[in-house]
Design an enzyme around this catalytic site. Structure first.
Site, PDB file in Angstrom:
ATOM      1  N   ASP A 124       0.861  -1.190   0.000  1.00 36.69           N
ATOM      2  CA  ASP A 124       0.000   0.000   0.000  1.00 36.69           C
ATOM      3  C   ASP A 124       0.893   1.234   0.000  1.00 36.69           C
ATOM      4  OD1 ASP A 124      -2.398  -1.439   0.113  1.00 36.69           O
ATOM      5  OD2 ASP A 124      -2.445  -1.441   2.290  1.00 36.69           O
ATOM      6  N   ASP A 143      -7.046  -1.292  -4.453  1.00 42.01           N
ATOM      7  CA  ASP A 143      -8.110  -0.803  -3.571  1.00 42.01           C
ATOM      8  C   ASP A 143      -8.935   0.270  -4.278  1.00 42.01           C
ATOM      9  OD1 ASP A 143      -7.031  -2.417  -1.552  1.00 42.01           O
ATOM     10  OD2 ASP A 143      -5.810  -0.791  -0.758  1.00 42.01           O
TER      11      ASP A 143
END
EC number: 3.4.23.36
Length: 169
Positions: A124, A143
């Site tokens: 991330d 995401d």
């Protein structure tokens, strides 16, 4: 030349996976992990901060035992993604927006499951902080694909209901 429906589905899913994986490879090869490697893109509002997330959304489940992680972060998502692929290929009545939305959701889901299988965690790196309580956790392109797909799906559902009510009037 018009692409076949199934080829279009495959291309949208593959594009989502590819963009996500390319962005993650770039981040892992050029950034320093953690807050000390933070890059301000737009001041404190939009930053790149590389973290390896061993859990799910916002790190939830990162402290689960390995068996539960295997079940809830690998096996169940893989089954759900497989079913959604089956659903979108077999359901010929899906409107174009819904089809694109499901493809984004599947592409993002596959990309994150791939990370969990290959790396044991999900890379991330995006962080948005607009002040007050308007900030995100650290997230990635996959995401973003899943979230965008969900928003498109809700919007598409709203549009189709509105069309049906207009037709009945």
């Amino acid at each position: 030349m018009k692409l076949s429906r199934n080829l279009s589905i495959a291309l949208i899913i593959i594009a989502n996976i590819a963009i996500d994986q390319i962005s993650k490879v770039y981040v892992r090869s050029t950034m320093t992990e953690g807050a000390r490697g933070k890059i301000d893109v737009i001041g404190d509002y939009f930053q790149l901060i590389w973290v390896e997330n061993e859990g799910a959304f916002l790190g939830m489940g990162s402290d689960m035992n390995p068996t539960l992680k295997l079940i809830f972060l690998l096996i169940l998502p893989t089954i759900v993604l497989g079913y959604v692929i089956y659903y979108i290929v077999k359901t010929k009545t899906l409107d174009r927006l819904s089809l694109i939305a499901f493809c984004c959701i599947v592409g993002g889901g596959i990309a994150n499951v791939f990370d969990r299988i290959v790396l044991g965690s999900v890379t991330d790196f995006f962080f948005i902080d607009l002040g007050w309580k308007l900030k995100t956790g650290i997230f990635n392109v996959a995401d973003l694909s899943v979230t965008t797909g969900m928003i498109i799906l809700i919007f598409s559902n709203f549009l189709s209901k509105k069309k049906k009510s207009t037709i009945k009037s």
